[in-house]
Write a protein that holds these residues in place. Sequence first.
Motif, PDB file in Angstrom:
ATOM      1  N   ASN A 327       0.873  -1.183   0.000  1.00 45.37           N
ATOM      2  CA  ASN A 327       0.000   0.000   0.000  1.00 45.37           C
ATOM      3  C   ASN A 327       0.906   1.229   0.000  1.00 45.37           C
ATOM      4  OD1 ASN A 327      -2.089   1.871   0.335  1.00 45.37           O
ATOM      5  ND2 ASN A 327      -2.139   1.588   2.550  1.00 45.37           N
ATOM      6  N   TYR A 360       0.516   4.062   5.129  1.00 46.12           N
ATOM      7  CA  TYR A 360       1.167   3.484   3.958  1.00 46.12           C
ATOM      8  C   TYR A 360       2.378   2.661   4.400  1.00 46.12           C
ATOM      9  CZ  TYR A 360      -1.587   6.963   1.374  1.00 46.12           C
ATOM     10  OH  TYR A 360      -2.609   7.722   0.850  1.00 46.12           O
ATOM     11  N   LEU A 506     -12.112   1.099 -11.712  1.00 46.23           N
ATOM     12  CA  LEU A 506     -11.173  -0.021 -11.651  1.00 46.23           C
ATOM     13  C   LEU A 506     -11.904  -1.353 -11.621  1.00 46.23           C
ATOM     14  CD1 LEU A 506      -8.181  -0.941 -11.299  1.00 46.23           C
ATOM     15  CD2 LEU A 506      -8.614  -0.904  -8.821  1.00 46.23           C
ATOM     16  N   LEU A 518      -1.992  -2.405  -8.944  1.00 49.88           N
ATOM     17  CA  LEU A 518      -2.381  -1.041  -9.316  1.00 49.88           C
ATOM     18  C   LEU A 518      -1.210  -0.138  -8.957  1.00 49.88           C
ATOM     19  CD1 LEU A 518      -4.541   0.936 -10.340  1.00 49.88           C
ATOM     20  CD2 LEU A 518      -5.452   1.024  -8.006  1.00 49.88           C
ATOM     21  N   THR A 519      -0.396   0.170  -9.951  1.00 51.41           N
ATOM     22  CA  THR A 519       0.905   0.798  -9.685  1.00 51.41           C
ATOM     23  C   THR A 519       0.891   2.319  -9.794  1.00 51.41           C
ATOM     24  OG1 THR A 519       1.498   0.248 -11.973  1.00 51.41           O
ATOM     25  CG2 THR A 519       2.230  -1.255 -10.264  1.00 51.41           C
ATOM     26  N   PHE A 521      -2.512   5.423  -9.301  1.00 54.37           N
ATOM     27  CA  PHE A 521      -3.928   5.778  -9.351  1.00 54.37           C
ATOM     28  C   PHE A 521      -4.153   7.028  -8.524  1.00 54.37           C
ATOM     29  CE2 PHE A 521      -3.818   3.924  -5.230  1.00 54.37           C
ATOM     30  CZ  PHE A 521      -4.992   4.219  -4.559  1.00 54.37           C
ATOM     31  N   TRP A 557     -11.707   4.005  -2.398  1.00 51.19           N
ATOM     32  CA  TRP A 557     -11.323   2.781  -1.701  1.00 51.19           C
ATOM     33  C   TRP A 557     -12.518   1.848  -1.512  1.00 51.19           C
ATOM     34  CZ3 TRP A 557      -6.551   1.005   0.000  1.00 51.19           C
ATOM     35  CH2 TRP A 557      -5.482   1.850  -0.326  1.00 51.19           C
ATOM     36  N   ILE A 561     -11.228  -0.190  -4.626  1.00 50.65           N
ATOM     37  CA  ILE A 561     -10.087  -0.953  -4.088  1.00 50.65           C
ATOM     38  C   ILE A 561     -10.570  -2.184  -3.326  1.00 50.65           C
ATOM     39  CG2 ILE A 561      -8.010  -0.889  -2.674  1.00 50.65           C
ATOM     40  CD1 ILE A 561      -7.939   0.902  -5.197  1.00 50.65           C
ATOM     41  N   LEU A 569      -6.255  -8.135  -6.698  1.00 49.14           N
ATOM     42  CA  LEU A 569      -5.522  -6.885  -6.493  1.00 49.14           C
ATOM     43  C   LEU A 569      -4.604  -7.009  -5.281  1.00 49.14           C
ATOM     44  CD1 LEU A 569      -5.108  -3.932  -7.400  1.00 49.14           C
ATOM     45  CD2 LEU A 569      -6.936  -3.303  -5.796  1.00 49.14           C
ATOM     46  N   SER A 571      -1.663  -4.654  -4.785  1.00 49.80           N
ATOM     47  CA  SER A 571      -0.902  -3.447  -4.442  1.00 49.80           C
ATOM     48  C   SER A 571      -1.647  -2.228  -4.944  1.00 49.80           C
ATOM     49  CB  SER A 571       0.506  -3.464  -5.045  1.00 49.80           C
ATOM     50  OG  SER A 571       0.471  -3.022  -6.394  1.00 49.80           O
ATOM     51  N   THR A 572      -1.419  -1.110  -4.271  1.00 52.13           N
ATOM     52  CA  THR A 572      -1.933   0.191  -4.711  1.00 52.13           C
ATOM     53  C   THR A 572      -0.843   1.229  -4.499  1.00 52.13           C
ATOM     54  OG1 THR A 572      -2.928   0.482  -2.509  1.00 52.13           O
ATOM     55  CG2 THR A 572      -4.381  -0.275  -4.275  1.00 52.13           C
ATOM     56  N   TYR A 574      -0.672   5.243  -4.718  1.00 51.41           N
ATOM     57  CA  TYR A 574      -1.423   6.486  -4.893  1.00 51.41           C
ATOM     58  C   TYR A 574      -0.492   7.615  -5.342  1.00 51.41           C
ATOM     59  CZ  TYR A 574      -4.516  10.415  -4.028  1.00 51.41           C
ATOM     60  OH  TYR A 574      -5.269  11.539  -4.180  1.00 51.41           O
TER      61      TYR A 574
END
Length: 618
Positions: A327, A360, A506, A518-519, A521, A557, A561, A569, A571-572, A574
């Motif tokens: 995250n 994070y 998404l 998700l690298t 967003f 989210w 998400i 999914l 990873s995210t 931001y």
Amino acid sequence: MTELETKWKEQVDTKNPLPEYPRPNMVRDSFFSLNGEWEYCINRQEEVTEYDGTIIVPFSPETALSGVQKIVMPEDYLHYKKVFRLPEGFQKDRVLLHFGAVDQECSVYLNGQLLGEHVGGYLAFSFDITDVLTDGENILTLCVRDMTEKAPHARGKQKLVRKGGMSSLFYTPQSGIWKTVWLESVAEEYIESLMITPLYDEAAVKVKVCLKTSCDSANLDGAIEKVEVPRQICFSVLDGGNVVAEVMTEVTVKIVAESGLDVTAEGTIPLGDFVPWTPENPHLYDLEITYGKDKITSYFGMRKFSVGKDKNGILRFFMNNKPFFFNGVLDQGYWPESLMTAPTEEALKYDIVKLKELGYNTIRKHIKVEPDRFYYLCDKLGMIVWQDMPNGGGNYNLLHVMYLTNVFSWYGRKIKDNHYGIFARKDENGRNQYYKDLEGMIKQLYNFPSIAVWVPFNEGWGQFDATKATELIRSLDDTRLVNEACGWFDQQGGDMYSIHNYIRKLKVKPQEDRVVALTEFGGYAFPIPGHMACEKEFGYKHYKTKEELTANYKRLWEEEIYPNLEKGLSSTIYTQTSDIEEEINGVMTYDRDEDKFVNEELKALHKKLYMLFDEITE
């Protein structure tokens, strides 16, 4: 641009800025910083007859903290001069001169003698200056060229010409010295470099060192027995100041050319029961290495990054043999008064601590190689890093690499990256330099345990033959994950199916061979008057209040998400840590004075994320 600065600007000691030891994973008791006042000149020729004034190194001339604030153009030459004396008793046997980074090409002279040249603006390099030093004053000079996008070298987000729109995603260029310049004294025979590899499943750590000996350039005539070097090296692991493991091993000497040697030593040190490194508990072990008269200290963390299947058979990222969710935040490391060079170490630390407080666990270091102390702080504080390779090549066709790919998701999945022309990679020397820089980056950063992922290309910016780059990375480091083509222009390689999603709802589904990530967003923009560097504003969606911004982050989210977690999914990332120039899509303002979100709500959303992910995967 308006004048904007952080609270740390006034804390900078211009006589000795950034005084911290610059190479924390390979420390000696010998350190002499050359940061501070130098002379400089910007002209149109390789020679200099008169200097323009003083500049504060290591801040680039384009920055306010340098005291210069002039952009070095492609046709310019940037000259530096520093007069110094070695401190009394400093020199042992040899003296090494280190540059953290000089952007982009430079020639280095000491007392009028050429030490050497270097190409590439992001990596460290050094010279043995022992035989050129004098007992009194020494004169160090540099001649630097920086052509930014006019040359194929790595340049990251730097751009000379910006015309609004997507070009707002690029920033003021900078040139010359932008990381610490320093000296160290070493024994005649010393440890030149080291590689530390945690062997998590074996409860051990492997250490390999390359050694510099006085016989490296001797004419050996193929006779190894003529080489006189210490025959043993000692590796000691300490925890809390106490030695917990120790290995003594033999030095290996191999002839690699008629007049050269490869002198190495390698030891595998069993640890038994060990404390793993995690973001929640970033436990580090100290390492001492003794070779003859030379002694260095380092550290490492016991951790493992891999890919595996969760209880439902879906591919996931694993950390320490358990499913793990990255995250993170896209982090570009820019500062209003000093661009890519943080004004102080406290400023550098502030961003990491703030992001960790918000829940994070990952920073994606975006197309920039930070000073070593950034990664050291991530190691100490427990922040995982995804490390991008800085992009290079020619001028990008933004319609191809940004507009069409953002609008049409299929566009970035269909095109092969061996079409060098459309990816601005026609220059063969530039492609060769890319591989040299990629290898140099991995070797320079290899020992930092916080780094989990290598990202060779981003959004097709100067991308070419991505699968070949992945092969090179695997050959250099098979302990970390690879995000081969971040965002789009996927070549079906690496460990993750990478998605950049700023404008669509998404929707993901599990992949058979790679983990869904998700690298990039978000990119939500919120202007705060008095804390902006530009009148222009760029962001993907705009909001007028902190509450409105937070509500839409929460919607993102809860509606996009969380529902995709069970679909793979994992990873995210931001966008992004702070505002930068025209971009106003940060978690914080550019000056770091204001937080953009209602922080307690972000923390709650992230806490829920980890809870849901654990329920789904374990």
